[in-house]
Design a protein around this motif. Sequence first.
Motif, PDB file in Angstrom:
ATOM      1  N   SER A  93      27.662  -9.791  29.355  1.00  0.00           N
ATOM      2  CA  SER A  93      27.095 -11.133  29.183  1.00  0.00           C
ATOM      3  C   SER A  93      26.051 -11.149  28.074  1.00  0.00           C
ATOM      4  N   VAL A  94      25.223 -10.109  28.021  1.00  0.00           N
ATOM      5  CA  VAL A  94      24.190 -10.030  26.980  1.00  0.00           C
ATOM      6  C   VAL A  94      24.829  -9.956  25.598  1.00  0.00           C
ATOM      7  N   LEU A  95      25.847  -9.125  25.454  1.00  0.00           N
ATOM      8  CA  LEU A  95      26.496  -8.989  24.148  1.00  0.00           C
ATOM      9  C   LEU A  95      27.156 -10.298  23.728  1.00  0.00           C
ATOM     10  N   ASN A  96      27.852 -10.948  24.662  1.00  0.00           N
ATOM     11  CA  ASN A  96      28.496 -12.220  24.329  1.00  0.00           C
ATOM     12  C   ASN A  96      27.471 -13.304  24.014  1.00  0.00           C
ATOM     13  N   ALA A  97      26.435 -13.403  24.866  1.00  0.00           N
ATOM     14  CA  ALA A  97      25.439 -14.456  24.685  1.00  0.00           C
ATOM     15  C   ALA A  97      24.603 -14.227  23.425  1.00  0.00           C
ATOM     16  N   TYR A  98      24.400 -12.971  23.053  1.00  0.00           N
ATOM     17  CA  TYR A  98      23.649 -12.681  21.822  1.00  0.00           C
ATOM     18  C   TYR A  98      24.406 -13.211  20.609  1.00  0.00           C
ATOM     19  N   ALA A  99      25.727 -13.046  20.621  1.00  0.00           N
ATOM     20  CA  ALA A  99      26.526 -13.553  19.510  1.00  0.00           C
ATOM     21  C   ALA A  99      26.608 -15.075  19.525  1.00  0.00           C
ATOM     22  N   LEU A 100      26.700 -15.664  20.712  1.00  0.00           N
ATOM     23  CA  LEU A 100      26.868 -17.118  20.813  1.00  0.00           C
ATOM     24  C   LEU A 100      25.547 -17.868  20.729  1.00  0.00           C
ATOM     25  N   GLY A 101      24.508 -17.322  21.399  1.00  0.00           N
ATOM     26  CA  GLY A 101      23.237 -18.031  21.463  1.00  0.00           C
ATOM     27  C   GLY A 101      22.356 -17.819  20.257  1.00  0.00           C
ATOM     28  N   GLN A 154      32.476 -12.340  36.517  1.00  0.00           N
ATOM     29  CA  GLN A 154      31.021 -12.533  36.557  1.00  0.00           C
ATOM     30  C   GLN A 154      30.451 -12.697  35.151  1.00  0.00           C
ATOM     31  N   ALA A 155      31.012 -11.967  34.178  1.00  0.00           N
ATOM     32  CA  ALA A 155      30.507 -12.083  32.812  1.00  0.00           C
ATOM     33  C   ALA A 155      30.768 -13.454  32.219  1.00  0.00           C
ATOM     34  N   ALA A 156      31.806 -14.138  32.683  1.00  0.00           N
ATOM     35  CA  ALA A 156      32.065 -15.493  32.190  1.00  0.00           C
ATOM     36  C   ALA A 156      30.908 -16.424  32.547  1.00  0.00           C
ATOM     37  N   PHE A 157      30.448 -16.321  33.792  1.00  0.00           N
ATOM     38  CA  PHE A 157      29.292 -17.122  34.203  1.00  0.00           C
ATOM     39  C   PHE A 157      28.023 -16.647  33.495  1.00  0.00           C
ATOM     40  N   GLY A 158      27.842 -15.322  33.409  1.00  0.00           N
ATOM     41  CA  GLY A 158      26.642 -14.789  32.760  1.00  0.00           C
ATOM     42  C   GLY A 158      26.563 -15.172  31.298  1.00  0.00           C
ATOM     43  N   TYR A 160      27.859 -17.877  29.889  1.00  0.00           N
ATOM     44  CA  TYR A 160      27.524 -19.308  29.801  1.00  0.00           C
ATOM     45  C   TYR A 160      26.036 -19.529  30.046  1.00  0.00           C
ATOM     46  N   LEU A 161      25.475 -18.839  31.040  1.00  0.00           N
ATOM     47  CA  LEU A 161      24.056 -19.026  31.358  1.00  0.00           C
ATOM     48  C   LEU A 161      23.162 -18.441  30.279  1.00  0.00           C
ATOM     49  N   LEU A 162      23.427 -17.207  29.865  1.00  0.00           N
ATOM     50  CA  LEU A 162      22.557 -16.549  28.892  1.00  0.00           C
ATOM     51  C   LEU A 162      22.656 -17.180  27.506  1.00  0.00           C
ATOM     52  N   THR A 199      15.273 -12.616  33.558  1.00  0.00           N
ATOM     53  CA  THR A 199      16.530 -13.331  33.755  1.00  0.00           C
ATOM     54  C   THR A 199      17.671 -12.365  34.025  1.00  0.00           C
ATOM     55  N   LEU A 200      17.696 -11.252  33.316  1.00  0.00           N
ATOM     56  CA  LEU A 200      18.752 -10.260  33.515  1.00  0.00           C
ATOM     57  C   LEU A 200      18.661  -9.635  34.901  1.00  0.00           C
ATOM     58  N   SER A 201      17.456  -9.433  35.398  1.00  0.00           N
ATOM     59  CA  SER A 201      17.283  -8.875  36.746  1.00  0.00           C
ATOM     60  C   SER A 201      17.856  -9.818  37.803  1.00  0.00           C
ATOM     61  N   VAL A 202      17.627 -11.116  37.625  1.00  0.00           N
ATOM     62  CA  VAL A 202      18.183 -12.095  38.561  1.00  0.00           C
ATOM     63  C   VAL A 202      19.708 -12.064  38.526  1.00  0.00           C
ATOM     64  N   LEU A 203      20.283 -11.953  37.335  1.00  0.00           N
ATOM     65  CA  LEU A 203      21.731 -11.893  37.221  1.00  0.00           C
ATOM     66  C   LEU A 203      22.301 -10.653  37.896  1.00  0.00           C
ATOM     67  N   VAL A 204      21.631  -9.513  37.740  1.00  0.00           N
ATOM     68  CA  VAL A 204      22.103  -8.285  38.386  1.00  0.00           C
ATOM     69  C   VAL A 204      22.150  -8.458  39.903  1.00  0.00           C
ATOM     70  N   ILE A 205      21.094  -9.036  40.466  1.00  0.00           N
ATOM     71  CA  ILE A 205      21.046  -9.239  41.923  1.00  0.00           C
ATOM     72  C   ILE A 205      22.137 -10.196  42.379  1.00  0.00           C
ATOM     73  N   PHE A 206      22.293 -11.311  41.676  1.00  0.00           N
ATOM     74  CA  PHE A 206      23.326 -12.276  42.054  1.00  0.00           C
ATOM     75  C   PHE A 206      24.728 -11.682  41.917  1.00  0.00           C
ATOM     76  N   PHE A 207      24.985 -10.991  40.817  1.00  0.00           N
ATOM     77  CA  PHE A 207      26.305 -10.401  40.609  1.00  0.00           C
ATOM     78  C   PHE A 207      26.612  -9.370  41.689  1.00  0.00           C
ATOM     79  N   PHE A 208      25.609  -8.599  42.094  1.00  0.00           N
ATOM     80  CA  PHE A 208      25.823  -7.594  43.137  1.00  0.00           C
ATOM     81  C   PHE A 208      26.195  -8.263  44.458  1.00  0.00           C
ATOM     82  N   ILE A 209      25.427  -9.270  44.859  1.00  0.00           N
ATOM     83  CA  ILE A 209      25.681  -9.928  46.148  1.00  0.00           C
ATOM     84  C   ILE A 209      27.004 -10.688  46.117  1.00  0.00           C
ATOM     85  N   TRP A 210      27.282 -11.385  45.013  1.00  0.00           N
ATOM     86  CA  TRP A 210      28.545 -12.122  44.922  1.00  0.00           C
ATOM     87  C   TRP A 210      29.736 -11.173  45.011  1.00  0.00           C
TER      88      TRP A 210
END
Length: 280
Positions: A93-101, A154-158, A160-162, A199-210
């Motif tokens: 997600s970070v790599l994709n969002a870095y290129a897009l954002g 999960q990276a698709a959602f990450g 979009y958010l990042l 923000t990345l820490s929150v994503l890690v927790i959500f991705f783990f639980i999901w």
Amino acid sequence: MRTIHAPGGTPGRWAVLAALVVLAVVMLFPFVIVTSNAIKSPAEYSSGGPLSLPQGVYFDGIVEFWQRVDFGRKLWNSFLISGTVALAAVVLSVLNAYALGIGRVRGRLWILVFFLVANTMPQEALVYPLYYLAKQAGLYDSKLAVIVIFTVIQAAFGTYLLSAVLGQFPREILEAAALDGAGRWRTLWRIVVPISRPTLSVLVIFFFIWTWNEFFLPLIFLISNDNQTVPVALGVLQGDKMMDATMSSASALLGIVPAVAFFLIFQRTLTRGITVGAVK
């Protein structure tokens, strides 16, 4: 003239507090019932019913369920899959969002729409194509197949958010890094990632639980007993004639406790990440 305020807060605050207490009791009540029935003996359950208090602590149901399904292996499978997916999905997600954002690649809007549509597709629509691809790649009935699938989902959602978060990243910082001779790769890992860590820490927790709670796709792709996850093991054994009510409660308790423990351990990280994101 000085106004004297009565101690203890306003009636509105007390009403909100009372509502929160009632909500907490309602949410905890099923967990308490499951725990109570898990430590009962079958005789106590038969005589007193599910709402009676246990007269002692009876661990035989928990031990028997653990041994019957090899719960330690299921627990390890869930931790391995969920942890790997959480970390890999955040990195992707970070790599994709870095290129897009920040990189502002061409067609950025359409790419984000594609990620959003992909994230909203029901899993039932993905089963056959993913099943066919896993069969062709020789990955069917392997943990790697589930890890790859959920990492992409999960990276698709990450992404979009990042992308929205990094799109608001201060340009002054990026320009200062460029003037200091930092390339894009160094800027990403030395500047963007540390600043975005909450923000990345929150994503890690959500991705783990999901990923931990996923049932449908692991049920399709993990047919071997040695590869099954905790939700799959619990779902397969529901309605088993050899399981009494206390053992069913023990299975539910064992399935809930790891996720709750993980959430409690990282609760401060989650709260800090949400608070920092709100302040920004």
